[in-house]
Design a protein around this motif. Structure first.
Motif, PDB file in Angstrom:
ATOM      1  N   ALA A 260       0.817  -1.255  -0.027  1.00  0.00           N
ATOM      2  CA  ALA A 260      -0.077  -0.007  -0.083  1.00  0.00           C
ATOM      3  C   ALA A 260       0.732   1.109   0.201  1.00  0.00           C
ATOM      4  CB  ALA A 260      -1.002   0.113   1.219  1.00  0.00           C
ATOM      5  N   LYS A 261       2.060   1.263   0.530  1.00  0.00           N
ATOM      6  CA  LYS A 261       2.849   2.329   0.724  1.00  0.00           C
ATOM      7  C   LYS A 261       3.331   3.028  -0.742  1.00  0.00           C
ATOM      8  CE  LYS A 261       4.554   1.662   5.252  1.00  0.00           C
ATOM      9  NZ  LYS A 261       5.788   1.516   6.165  1.00  0.00           N
ATOM     10  N   ALA A 262       3.481   1.933  -1.718  1.00  0.00           N
ATOM     11  CA  ALA A 262       3.994   2.413  -3.102  1.00  0.00           C
ATOM     12  C   ALA A 262       2.624   3.012  -4.079  1.00  0.00           C
ATOM     13  CB  ALA A 262       4.532   1.185  -3.826  1.00  0.00           C
ATOM     14  N   ILE A 263       1.559   2.610  -3.529  1.00  0.00           N
ATOM     15  CA  ILE A 263       0.471   3.104  -4.449  1.00  0.00           C
ATOM     16  C   ILE A 263       0.236   4.442  -4.296  1.00  0.00           C
ATOM     17  CG2 ILE A 263      -2.110   3.219  -4.849  1.00  0.00           C
ATOM     18  CD1 ILE A 263      -1.816  -0.013  -3.484  1.00  0.00           C
ATOM     19  N   PRO A 264       0.336   5.518  -3.571  1.00  0.00           N
ATOM     20  CA  PRO A 264       0.309   6.903  -3.719  1.00  0.00           C
ATOM     21  C   PRO A 264       1.173   7.532  -4.700  1.00  0.00           C
ATOM     22  CG  PRO A 264       0.131   6.027  -1.453  1.00  0.00           C
ATOM     23  CD  PRO A 264       0.683   5.258  -2.185  1.00  0.00           C
ATOM     24  N   VAL A 265       2.490   6.937  -4.710  1.00  0.00           N
ATOM     25  CA  VAL A 265       3.529   7.348  -5.790  1.00  0.00           C
ATOM     26  C   VAL A 265       2.962   7.019  -7.008  1.00  0.00           C
ATOM     27  CG1 VAL A 265       5.811   7.113  -6.703  1.00  0.00           C
ATOM     28  CG2 VAL A 265       5.336   7.263  -4.367  1.00  0.00           C
ATOM     29  N   ASN A 266       2.333   5.788  -7.361  1.00  0.00           N
ATOM     30  CA  ASN A 266       1.745   5.535  -8.558  1.00  0.00           C
ATOM     31  C   ASN A 266       0.541   6.428  -8.817  1.00  0.00           C
ATOM     32  OD1 ASN A 266       2.319   2.263  -7.665  1.00  0.00           O
ATOM     33  ND2 ASN A 266       3.506   3.097  -8.949  1.00  0.00           N
ATOM     34  N   LEU A 267      -0.262   6.746  -8.088  1.00  0.00           N
ATOM     35  CA  LEU A 267      -1.462   7.544  -8.153  1.00  0.00           C
ATOM     36  C   LEU A 267      -1.144   8.927  -8.503  1.00  0.00           C
ATOM     37  CD1 LEU A 267      -3.899   6.158  -5.545  1.00  0.00           C
ATOM     38  CD2 LEU A 267      -3.578   5.616  -8.131  1.00  0.00           C
ATOM     39  N   VAL A 268      -0.209   9.566  -8.085  1.00  0.00           N
ATOM     40  CA  VAL A 268       0.317  10.853  -8.321  1.00  0.00           C
ATOM     41  C   VAL A 268       0.890  10.928  -9.754  1.00  0.00           C
ATOM     42  CG1 VAL A 268       2.123  12.809  -7.911  1.00  0.00           C
ATOM     43  CG2 VAL A 268       0.616  11.545  -5.938  1.00  0.00           C
ATOM     44  N   LEU A 269       1.819   9.878 -10.002  1.00  0.00           N
ATOM     45  CA  LEU A 269       2.402   9.651 -11.388  1.00  0.00           C
ATOM     46  C   LEU A 269       1.446   9.628 -12.552  1.00  0.00           C
ATOM     47  CD1 LEU A 269       5.698   7.747 -10.794  1.00  0.00           C
ATOM     48  CD2 LEU A 269       5.410  10.295 -11.258  1.00  0.00           C
ATOM     49  N   LEU A 270       0.316   8.851 -12.075  1.00  0.00           N
ATOM     50  CA  LEU A 270      -0.758   8.674 -13.185  1.00  0.00           C
ATOM     51  C   LEU A 270      -1.559  10.161 -13.011  1.00  0.00           C
ATOM     52  CD1 LEU A 270      -2.972   6.774 -14.644  1.00  0.00           C
ATOM     53  CD2 LEU A 270      -4.196   6.534 -12.091  1.00  0.00           C
ATOM     54  N   LEU A 271      -1.738  10.537 -12.000  1.00  0.00           N
ATOM     55  CA  LEU A 271      -2.575  11.786 -12.451  1.00  0.00           C
ATOM     56  C   LEU A 271      -1.777  12.993 -13.017  1.00  0.00           C
ATOM     57  CD1 LEU A 271      -4.793  13.643 -11.455  1.00  0.00           C
ATOM     58  CD2 LEU A 271      -3.451  14.424  -9.374  1.00  0.00           C
ATOM     59  N   LEU A 272      -0.695  13.091 -12.869  1.00  0.00           N
ATOM     60  CA  LEU A 272       0.349  14.052 -13.651  1.00  0.00           C
ATOM     61  C   LEU A 272       0.318  13.581 -15.216  1.00  0.00           C
ATOM     62  CD1 LEU A 272       3.351  14.805 -11.199  1.00  0.00           C
ATOM     63  CD2 LEU A 272       1.275  16.196 -11.652  1.00  0.00           C
ATOM     64  N   ALA A 273       0.482  12.322 -15.560  1.00  0.00           N
ATOM     65  CA  ALA A 273       0.359  12.143 -16.823  1.00  0.00           C
ATOM     66  C   ALA A 273      -0.841  12.293 -17.490  1.00  0.00           C
ATOM     67  CB  ALA A 273       0.900  10.397 -16.739  1.00  0.00           C
ATOM     68  N   THR A 274      -2.036  11.996 -16.730  1.00  0.00           N
ATOM     69  CA  THR A 274      -3.278  12.246 -17.316  1.00  0.00           C
ATOM     70  C   THR A 274      -3.487  13.695 -17.652  1.00  0.00           C
ATOM     71  OG1 THR A 274      -3.980  10.375 -15.911  1.00  0.00           O
ATOM     72  CG2 THR A 274      -5.734  12.004 -16.764  1.00  0.00           C
ATOM     73  N   VAL A 275      -2.921  14.554 -16.707  1.00  0.00           N
ATOM     74  CA  VAL A 275      -3.109  16.015 -16.783  1.00  0.00           C
ATOM     75  C   VAL A 275      -2.312  16.294 -18.315  1.00  0.00           C
ATOM     76  CG1 VAL A 275      -2.230  18.561 -15.978  1.00  0.00           C
ATOM     77  CG2 VAL A 275      -3.550  16.612 -14.497  1.00  0.00           C
ATOM     78  N   VAL A 276      -1.047  15.815 -18.201  1.00  0.00           N
ATOM     79  CA  VAL A 276      -0.306  16.116 -19.720  1.00  0.00           C
ATOM     80  C   VAL A 276      -1.045  15.692 -20.900  1.00  0.00           C
ATOM     81  CG1 VAL A 276       1.893  15.586 -20.847  1.00  0.00           C
ATOM     82  CG2 VAL A 276       1.744  16.131 -18.395  1.00  0.00           C
ATOM     83  N   ALA A 277      -1.602  14.284 -20.639  1.00  0.00           N
ATOM     84  CA  ALA A 277      -2.347  13.838 -21.865  1.00  0.00           C
ATOM     85  C   ALA A 277      -3.558  14.797 -22.258  1.00  0.00           C
ATOM     86  CB  ALA A 277      -2.469  12.422 -21.711  1.00  0.00           C
ATOM     87  N   TRP A 278      -4.195  15.091 -21.399  1.00  0.00           N
ATOM     88  CA  TRP A 278      -5.432  16.053 -21.560  1.00  0.00           C
ATOM     89  C   TRP A 278      -5.031  17.272 -21.834  1.00  0.00           C
ATOM     90  CZ3 TRP A 278      -5.942  20.876 -19.310  1.00  0.00           C
ATOM     91  CH2 TRP A 278      -6.828  21.402 -19.172  1.00  0.00           C
ATOM     92  N   GLY A 279      -3.938  17.881 -21.493  1.00  0.00           N
ATOM     93  CA  GLY A 279      -3.513  19.057 -22.122  1.00  0.00           C
ATOM     94  C   GLY A 279      -2.880  19.359 -23.477  1.00  0.00           C
ATOM     95  N   ARG A 280      -2.256  17.997 -23.766  1.00  0.00           N
ATOM     96  CA  ARG A 280      -1.462  18.027 -25.241  1.00  0.00           C
ATOM     97  C   ARG A 280      -2.616  17.447 -26.062  1.00  0.00           C
ATOM     98  NH1 ARG A 280       1.490  21.842 -24.415  1.00  0.00           N
ATOM     99  NH2 ARG A 280       3.376  21.557 -23.105  1.00  0.00           N
ATOM    100  N   PHE A 281      -3.419  16.699 -25.800  1.00  0.00           N
ATOM    101  CA  PHE A 281      -4.671  16.217 -26.773  1.00  0.00           C
ATOM    102  C   PHE A 281      -5.572  17.274 -27.090  1.00  0.00           C
ATOM    103  CE2 PHE A 281      -3.669  11.378 -25.689  1.00  0.00           C
ATOM    104  CZ  PHE A 281      -3.461  11.424 -27.153  1.00  0.00           C
ATOM    105  N   GLY A 282      -5.814  18.145 -25.983  1.00  0.00           N
ATOM    106  CA  GLY A 282      -6.874  18.998 -25.978  1.00  0.00           C
ATOM    107  C   GLY A 282      -6.490  20.522 -26.324  1.00  0.00           C
ATOM    108  N   PRO A 283      -6.747  21.349 -25.174  1.00  0.00           N
ATOM    109  CA  PRO A 283      -6.541  22.843 -25.470  1.00  0.00           C
ATOM    110  C   PRO A 283      -5.329  23.313 -25.727  1.00  0.00           C
ATOM    111  CG  PRO A 283      -7.164  22.191 -23.020  1.00  0.00           C
ATOM    112  CD  PRO A 283      -7.311  20.959 -23.826  1.00  0.00           C
ATOM    113  N   TYR A 284      -4.282  22.506 -25.334  1.00  0.00           N
ATOM    114  CA  TYR A 284      -2.802  23.144 -25.371  1.00  0.00           C
ATOM    115  C   TYR A 284      -1.904  22.120 -26.179  1.00  0.00           C
ATOM    116  CZ  TYR A 284      -4.727  25.757 -21.550  1.00  0.00           C
ATOM    117  OH  TYR A 284      -5.306  26.677 -20.556  1.00  0.00           O
TER     118      TYR A 284
END
Length: 124
Positions: A98-122
């Motif tokens: 369980a201690k490793a999962i928050p790091v995965n989720l933060v990286l997942l969130l950041l990668a998702t934000v980049v994908a959203w921005g680069r596919f979409g408005p930016y």
């Protein structure tokens, strides 16, 4: 917002490049001993393949956009790294790490934000 996306992209690229190169260059036993217990469940070839995916994903975040050659590939790289983090979180969940999962989720969130921005408005 474009500057923010570049900052997030740079942080992601550095994190994934470092993690990927470590998995490529270190023997599986050394990785396991250094705290990556999940590597016990995978063959040395699989661990290196995961490292290669992470390192190539890091390069894919930066190079296409920076060079202006097929910049949409940066968005696809971000999406691929997000999927990689989903898989990593699933492995840690299955192994009750369980201690490793928050790091995965933060990286997942950041990668998702980049994908959203680069596919979409930016998109570049």
């Amino acid at each position: 917002m474009n500057i923010t996306l570049w900052i997030i992209t740079s942080v992601l690229a550095l994190a994934f490049l470092a993690a990927g190169l470590m998995k490529i260059s270190q023997p599986k036993e050394k990785l396991t001993a250094s705290g990556m217990a999940w590597a016990e469940d995978f063959s040395p070839t699989s661990v290196r393949a995961i490292g290669a995916v992470e390192a190539l994903g890091a390069l894919g975040l930066i190079l296409p956009a920076a060079l202006g050659i097929a910049p949409v590939l940066a968005a696809w790289a971000a999406l691929g790294l997000a999927a990689t983090m989903l898989g990593a979180a699933a492995v840690h969940l299955r192994r009750k790490e369980a201690k490793a999962i928050p790091v995965n989720l933060v990286l997942l969130l950041l990668a998702t934000v980049v994908a959203w921005g680069r596919f979409g408005p930016y998109a570049l």
